[in-house]
Motif scaffolding. Structure first.
Motif, mmCIF file in Angstrom:
data_model
loop_
_atom_site.group_PDB
_atom_site.id
_atom_site.type_symbol
_atom_site.label_atom_id
_atom_site.label_comp_id
_atom_site.label_asym_id
_atom_site.label_seq_id
_atom_site.Cartn_x
_atom_site.Cartn_y
_atom_site.Cartn_z
ATOM 1 N N ILE B 6 0.567 -1.067 -8.526
ATOM 2 C CA ILE B 6 0.271 -0.424 -9.810
ATOM 3 C C ILE B 6 0.807 1.007 -9.816
ATOM 4 O O ILE B 6 0.575 1.761 -8.864
ATOM 5 C CB ILE B 6 -1.265 -0.377 -10.034
ATOM 6 C CG1 ILE B 6 -1.831 -1.811 -10.008
ATOM 7 C CG2 ILE B 6 -1.610 0.326 -11.333
ATOM 8 C CD1 ILE B 6 -3.334 -1.830 -9.733
ATOM 9 N N ARG B 7 1.487 1.350 -10.889
ATOM 10 C CA ARG B 7 1.988 2.727 -11.007
ATOM 11 C C ARG B 7 0.845 3.642 -11.455
ATOM 12 O O ARG B 7 0.170 3.359 -12.443
ATOM 13 C CB ARG B 7 3.112 2.756 -12.037
ATOM 14 C CG ARG B 7 3.758 4.116 -12.142
ATOM 15 C CD ARG B 7 4.993 4.072 -12.999
ATOM 16 N NE ARG B 7 5.953 5.013 -12.489
ATOM 17 C CZ ARG B 7 7.237 4.981 -12.765
ATOM 18 N NH1 ARG B 7 7.726 4.021 -13.496
ATOM 19 N NH2 ARG B 7 8.053 5.882 -12.279
ATOM 20 N N ILE B 8 0.650 4.766 -10.733
ATOM 21 C CA ILE B 8 -0.427 5.678 -11.143
ATOM 22 C C ILE B 8 0.099 7.088 -11.421
ATOM 23 O O ILE B 8 -0.661 7.979 -11.769
ATOM 24 C CB ILE B 8 -1.563 5.748 -10.091
ATOM 25 C CG1 ILE B 8 -1.006 6.092 -8.709
ATOM 26 C CG2 ILE B 8 -2.357 4.459 -10.035
ATOM 27 C CD1 ILE B 8 -2.072 6.550 -7.750
ATOM 28 N N GLY B 9 1.396 7.282 -11.279
ATOM 29 C CA GLY B 9 2.001 8.576 -11.580
ATOM 30 C C GLY B 9 3.500 8.407 -11.546
ATOM 31 O O GLY B 9 3.999 7.335 -11.189
ATOM 32 N N THR B 10 4.240 9.467 -11.864
ATOM 33 C CA THR B 10 5.699 9.349 -11.916
ATOM 34 C C THR B 10 6.249 8.798 -10.605
ATOM 35 O O THR B 10 7.088 7.895 -10.607
ATOM 36 C CB THR B 10 6.332 10.746 -12.184
ATOM 37 O OG1 THR B 10 5.645 11.322 -13.277
ATOM 38 C CG2 THR B 10 7.810 10.647 -12.485
ATOM 39 N N ASN B 11 5.763 9.342 -9.515
ATOM 40 C CA ASN B 11 6.247 8.894 -8.204
ATOM 41 C C ASN B 11 5.120 8.379 -7.311
ATOM 42 O O ASN B 11 5.229 8.404 -6.094
ATOM 43 C CB ASN B 11 6.960 10.048 -7.487
ATOM 44 C CG ASN B 11 8.219 10.486 -8.192
ATOM 45 O OD1 ASN B 11 9.050 9.654 -8.542
ATOM 46 N ND2 ASN B 11 8.363 11.780 -8.428
ATOM 47 N N GLU B 12 4.017 7.971 -7.911
ATOM 48 C CA GLU B 12 2.853 7.536 -7.123
ATOM 49 C C GLU B 12 2.485 6.105 -7.477
ATOM 50 O O GLU B 12 2.399 5.755 -8.655
ATOM 51 C CB GLU B 12 1.658 8.468 -7.374
ATOM 52 C CG GLU B 12 1.951 9.905 -6.969
ATOM 53 C CD GLU B 12 0.728 10.806 -7.051
ATOM 54 O OE1 GLU B 12 -0.357 10.361 -6.693
ATOM 55 O OE2 GLU B 12 0.904 11.963 -7.472
ATOM 56 N N TRP B 13 2.233 5.291 -6.456
ATOM 57 C CA TRP B 13 1.977 3.866 -6.646
ATOM 58 C C TRP B 13 0.756 3.471 -5.824
ATOM 59 O O TRP B 13 0.559 3.971 -4.722
ATOM 60 C CB TRP B 13 3.179 3.042 -6.177
ATOM 61 C CG TRP B 13 4.472 3.472 -6.789
ATOM 62 C CD1 TRP B 13 5.248 4.518 -6.398
ATOM 63 C CD2 TRP B 13 5.131 2.895 -7.919
ATOM 64 N NE1 TRP B 13 6.366 4.641 -7.210
ATOM 65 C CE2 TRP B 13 6.311 3.635 -8.153
ATOM 66 C CE3 TRP B 13 4.836 1.811 -8.771
ATOM 67 C CZ2 TRP B 13 7.199 3.332 -9.186
ATOM 68 C CZ3 TRP B 13 5.730 1.508 -9.788
ATOM 69 C CH2 TRP B 13 6.892 2.264 -9.991
ATOM 70 N N GLU B 14 -0.011 2.547 -6.368
ATOM 71 C CA GLU B 14 -1.221 2.100 -5.665
ATOM 72 C C GLU B 14 -1.128 0.610 -5.341
ATOM 73 O O GLU B 14 -0.684 -0.195 -6.151
ATOM 74 C CB GLU B 14 -2.459 2.381 -6.531
ATOM 75 C CG GLU B 14 -3.739 1.986 -5.818
ATOM 76 C CD GLU B 14 -4.834 3.014 -5.972
ATOM 77 O OE1 GLU B 14 -4.566 4.223 -5.822
ATOM 78 O OE2 GLU B 14 -5.972 2.600 -6.252
ATOM 79 N N VAL B 15 -1.562 0.275 -4.129
ATOM 80 C CA VAL B 15 -1.658 -1.114 -3.701
ATOM 81 C C VAL B 15 -3.152 -1.442 -3.711
ATOM 82 O O VAL B 15 -3.893 -0.965 -2.846
ATOM 83 C CB VAL B 15 -1.069 -1.289 -2.283
ATOM 84 C CG1 VAL B 15 -1.133 -2.751 -1.863
ATOM 85 C CG2 VAL B 15 0.359 -0.766 -2.227
ATOM 86 N N PRO B 16 -3.624 -2.199 -4.718
ATOM 87 C CA PRO B 16 -5.077 -2.353 -4.871
ATOM 88 C C PRO B 16 -5.695 -3.191 -3.756
ATOM 89 O O PRO B 16 -5.022 -4.016 -3.135
ATOM 90 C CB PRO B 16 -5.214 -3.068 -6.219
ATOM 91 C CG PRO B 16 -3.897 -3.715 -6.453
ATOM 92 C CD PRO B 16 -2.858 -2.921 -5.727
#
Lengths: 135, 477
Positions: B6-16
């Motif tokens: 999941i994208r959470i910012g311009t260059n930040e991604w989350e793996v739930p």
């Protein structure tokens, strides 16, 4: 030669097949030496390795780790290995020669044998393995 | 992007949580859209696997140079509570305290342009490649001191200046080192390899400072535009490799004993405060110290060569900084509303402590820790500084390099070492290596563009750009 280097981004991944478990181990051993020192490797000096491990993957891991150690401290480059496996026990006689900068600088240092991606399998045609060397 | 991320910012991604079974915390990584297109699913899987380990706090993290490794992904960072957490050699790597140091010289680019003799002399003086042995005599007794005192042993033995120690992460010594946990086999490997570079991605490079982004920080670090610098990248050699191999075995048993369920054998671990966990930590710290002593010895050799061939004083080549990028550390961090000691694993990631950190020498206290990010043979390396944002987001960590995108098999098919060396020479870069494969293996094209990687950490704010350096002379391991 029935081992091949398979594409792996960071490290060296080897796939090998062989009719017996002993021959499979010998392929992995040959791949390790090839990656480190290139193809020009002769015999003449022997070293023996004896070890036990709980499963074939651990046995192979420990065997190749021991080969790395002997090669490093004794400055030896091995050309072949005679391997006997009986249950959880491995006995190997390694045949090699002293490291020669003129002929053995073709490879890259292997830092360790990885458990990640290490798998030994068997089908009707024999044995197969995948193994990753950290370089 | 890979499905489920999941994208959470311009260059930040989350793996739930739930990406793989039994995750205790989410994963988080920092990557631009374009770098995301070359992200390997295996690397994200590894990031998620780390999130299943007991006692992990915050997030299982990865920096923008994330790629598929073993155990942890390369570029992985994870912190564990001391009471409930684990320590894993898979979160450090075989090359314990592989790291980078940078020292400056009073020379300018014109002073070394076309100086093949200088590159040749460095290549002859610093043992490189497979099978290289050190001309420096390290006895078994002094080996113990190397492992206990680290860079300080080297300086006390005449391989450097006392000030060098002020400019090393942890002053070049982890105090928790316990050389009694280093096996006889590892020691045997360590004795002949002190002061050797190794092979693979290890290198010694002459570089020129091409661009300054932050003049104040550059001044504090002692870096100025046009200046010639020298960068050294190597680690703990066979000693560290053997420590990792030995303790993986012990910790595999411990994993079973403490009933820890693992998704990957290479994540073998033990509770930090268990006898097995303490034994690994002590041996790992001893290996880290060996690596600091090793880089100190190589710097000494390089300083001597440069001094002799360029007519400059040994004392006029100060160390900017030395950083470890494969290590586990006990550090104090703010977490869950309080400050507590945690165990931070950095596997292909660099410490990036912000301004005011107690570990920094007084003259760097206002700037933050220097962060050194090597590029590849043909591409820029960067100096950055640590930030408060890194302390908040990544347990004071940032990227460690460009990160590979092409395998060695592909590299050898695509590129010949000779052609690459000739191409680099046209750009003014002289390359020396033990063999042509070593050049093809590490050619610029096999890495992500280093500027894209550092731009991500700069944008995210987990370290900030200070200077860009370009290579002019390369000694490949």
């Amino acid at each position: 030669m029935s081992f091949v280097e398979v594409s792996h981004t960071a490290d060296v991944k080897i796939h090998a097949t062989a009719p017996t478990m002993e021959a499979l181990f010998a392929e992995a051993f040959a791949a390790l030496m090839q990656v480190m020192y290139g193809p020009d490797r002769k015999g003449g000096i022997q070293r023996t390795v004896t070890l036990e491990a709980a499963d074939p993957e651990s046995l192979l891991h420990d065997f190749l780790s021991e080969v790395l150690f002997i090669s490093d401290v004794d400055g030896l480059v091995f050309s072949s290995a005679r391997i006997a496996i009986s249950g959880s026990r491995l006995e190997a006689v390694l045949d090699g020669e002293p490291f020669d900068r003129a002929r053995h600088l073709l490879g890259t240092e292997v830092k360790g044998i990885s458990y990640s991606g290490l798998a030994i399998g068997r089908d009707a045609n024999g044995y197969m393995l995948d193994i990753v060397f950290d370089v | 992007m890979i499905e489920g991320v999941i994208r959470i910012g311009t260059n930040e991604w989350e793996v739930p949580v739930g990406f793989v079974p039994n995750m205790r915390v989410p994963g988080r990584f920092y990557l631009s859209e374009s770098l995301g297109s070359i992200l390997e699913p295996g690397a994200v899987q590894q990031l998620a696997n780390v999130a299943t380990l007991p006692g992990i706090i915050g997030h299982s993290l990865a920096m923008p140079d994330i790629h598929w490794g073993y155990g942890f992904p390369i570029g992985g960072v994870a912190a564990f509570s001391l009471e409930e957490g684990v320590i894993s050699p898979g979160g450090v790597g075989f090359d314990i305290n592989c790291g980078v140091r940078l020292f400056t010289t009073p020379l300018e680019a014109k002073d070394i342009t076309g100086r093949r003799d200088l590159v040749d002399a460095l290549f002859s003086a610093v043992p490189t490649g497979v099978g290289a042995k050190s001309p420096l005599k390290v006895s078994p007794k002094t080996l113990d001191e190397m492992m206990t005192k680290g860079a300080r042993w080297a300086v006390e033995s005449g391989y450097g200046l006392p000030r060098d120690l002020e400019r090393c992460e942890d002053r070049g010594c982890m105090k928790q080192a316990d050389s009694s946990q280093v096996s006889a086999k590892a020691k045997q490997r360590g004795v002949p390899q002190g002061g050797t570079l190794g092979s693979g991605n290890h290198f010694l490079e002459l570089q020129v400072v091409r661009e300054i982004y932050d003049p104040d920080a550059a001044r504090a670090f002692g870096i100025s535009a046009g200046q010639v610098c020298c960068m050294i990248h190597c680690g703990s050699r066979g000693l560290g490799h053997q420590v990792c191999t030995d303790h993986l075995k012990t910790l595999e048993q411990a994993t079973k004993r403490y009933h820890i369920a693992l998704p990957d054998r290479q994540l073998a671990c033990a509770p930090i405060l268990s006898p097995e966990g303490k034994a690994y930590f002590g041996a790992m710290a001893a290996s880290a110290n060996y690596a600091w002593a090793n880089r100190q010895m190589i710097m000494h050799t390089a300083r001597n060569v440069i001094s002799r061939l360029c007519g400059i004083d040994y004392n006029d080549m100060p160390l900017v900084y030395d950083v470890a990028h494969n290590v586990a550390k006990r550090e104090e961090h703010q977490y869950g509303g309080k400050r507590s000691e945690v165990c931070v694993h950095r596997k292909g990631a660099t410490r990036a402590f912000g301004p005011g950190s107690p570990d920094l020498p007084p003259d760097l206290g206002r700037t933050g820790q220097p962060v050194i990010i090597p590029g590849s043979m043909g591409t820029s390396s960067f100096v950055l500084h640590g930030t408060h944002a890194a302390m908040e987001k990544t347990f004071g960590s940032t990227c460690h390099g460009a990160g590979r995108i092409m395998s060695r098999t592909q590299a050898k098919k695509k590129l010949s070492g000779k052609e690459i060396a000739a191409g680099l020479l046209k750009e003014g870069i002289i390359v020396r290596a033990p063999n042509e494969n070593a050049i093809a293996d590490e050619a610029p094209d096999v890495y992500k563009p280093s500027d894209e990687v550092v731009n991500v950490v700069h944008e995210v704010g987990i370290s900030k750009l200070v200077a860009r350096l370009v290579p002019v002379g390369v000694i490949k391991g």
